[in-house]
Design an enzyme around this catalytic site. Sequence first.
Site, PDB file in Angstrom:
ATOM      1  N   TYR A   1       0.468  -0.627  -0.077  1.00 41.84           N
ATOM      2  CA  TYR A   1      -0.021  -0.283  -0.057  1.00 41.84           C
ATOM      3  C   TYR A   1       0.765   1.409   0.358  1.00 41.84           C
ATOM      4  CZ  TYR A   1      -4.119  -2.574   1.162  1.00 41.84           C
ATOM      5  OH  TYR A   1      -5.473  -2.995   1.593  1.00 41.84           O
TER       6      TYR A   1
ATOM      7  N   ILE B   1       1.048 -11.198  -3.829  1.00 40.59           N
ATOM      8  CA  ILE B   1       0.609  -9.765  -3.853  1.00 40.59           C
ATOM      9  C   ILE B   1      -0.316  -9.257  -3.782  1.00 40.59           C
ATOM     10  CG2 ILE B   1       2.119  -7.592  -5.249  1.00 40.59           C
ATOM     11  CD1 ILE B   1       3.728  -9.249  -6.366  1.00 40.59           C
ATOM     12  N   LYS B   2      -1.116  -8.304  -2.727  1.00 37.11           N
ATOM     13  CA  LYS B   2      -2.371  -8.164  -2.483  1.00 37.11           C
ATOM     14  C   LYS B   2      -2.116  -6.015  -3.195  1.00 37.11           C
ATOM     15  CE  LYS B   2      -5.683  -6.257   0.668  1.00 37.11           C
ATOM     16  NZ  LYS B   2      -6.294  -6.462   1.744  1.00 37.11           N
ATOM     17  N   VAL B   3      -2.720  -5.508  -3.816  1.00 37.09           N
ATOM     18  CA  VAL B   3      -2.588  -4.298  -4.584  1.00 37.09           C
ATOM     19  C   VAL B   3      -4.035  -3.535  -4.427  1.00 37.09           C
ATOM     20  CG1 VAL B   3      -0.375  -4.350  -5.170  1.00 37.09           C
ATOM     21  CG2 VAL B   3      -2.444  -4.274  -6.588  1.00 37.09           C
TER      22      VAL B   3
END
Length: 307
Positions: A173, A204-206
């Site tokens: 983030y 991967i979290k965006v």
Amino acid sequence: MAYTNRVKQILSWYPSDNPGTLTNLARLLNHGTLAGTGKLVILPVDQGFEHGPARSFGPNPAGYDPDYHAQLAIESGCNAYAAPLGFLEAIAGKLAGEIPLILKVNNSDSLAKTAAPMSAVTSSVKDAVRLGCAAVGYTIYPGSAARNEQYEDLRDIIAEAKSYGLPTVLWAYPRGALSKEGETAIDVVAYAAQISAQMGAHIIKVKPPSDFLEQAEAKKAFEKANIPTKTLADRVREVVRSAFNGKRIVIFSGGEAKETGALMEDIRQIHQGGGFGSIMGRNAFQRPHDESIKLLKDVMHVFAGGE
């Protein structure tokens, strides 16, 4: 279930990982409604820590109870359930393998406003092993003045997790030395995905990227390469490409609470752009139970190839 060719292909992208890490990554990919598709829908509930109880659970008071969220993830068919230490300790012994768990090992609160955003390490890889988790989760803030310390902590956590056979899900983030609009700018989100992949994250979290370019030099590069950014599908495609040409799993957050129609249009665009799925918290658990279940199932239907 038998491994599908798609799951085998995804696992082949991580050739340096040990069998334990690959097995746990496969656990995530082979569980729930989307098992075997290579897509993921994960329910994350770290918002109580991050935003406070009333802001997080007031809209649906059932959410004050940690049992509620775990059962919601199971009933809806999610691939996994992610939460900080306290919520997982409250439910892990009851579930005993009913759904893969992801321990969020660092967290921050919204009480302090700092110039250098950084989450505190609030639990350990050993806690994840003790609780039978399939992965650990960690947040970085690219753009923060404290980013180097975060990257160094992450390096050690990933190495320790791999030694126990656990993959890492990385929340990336951007914030800090960026404009508010720049935190979700396409150039910044794509850069965060690249950093995450270079750090060794497995998933991967965006956030869904906006049609905005924060950095002057990146703007020139996007224009010179004729990289399209007008639609969310275009932008998702670029973020996924930035994670090793699509050879790292990139999933997208649900973001701020929004109307169901707009949310589902975002999901369709993420799917069209080649996103690997969604990690949806507030947009799911703040709705009444039956509405939450329907929403999550509808999201899974889109990622399974439905309309």
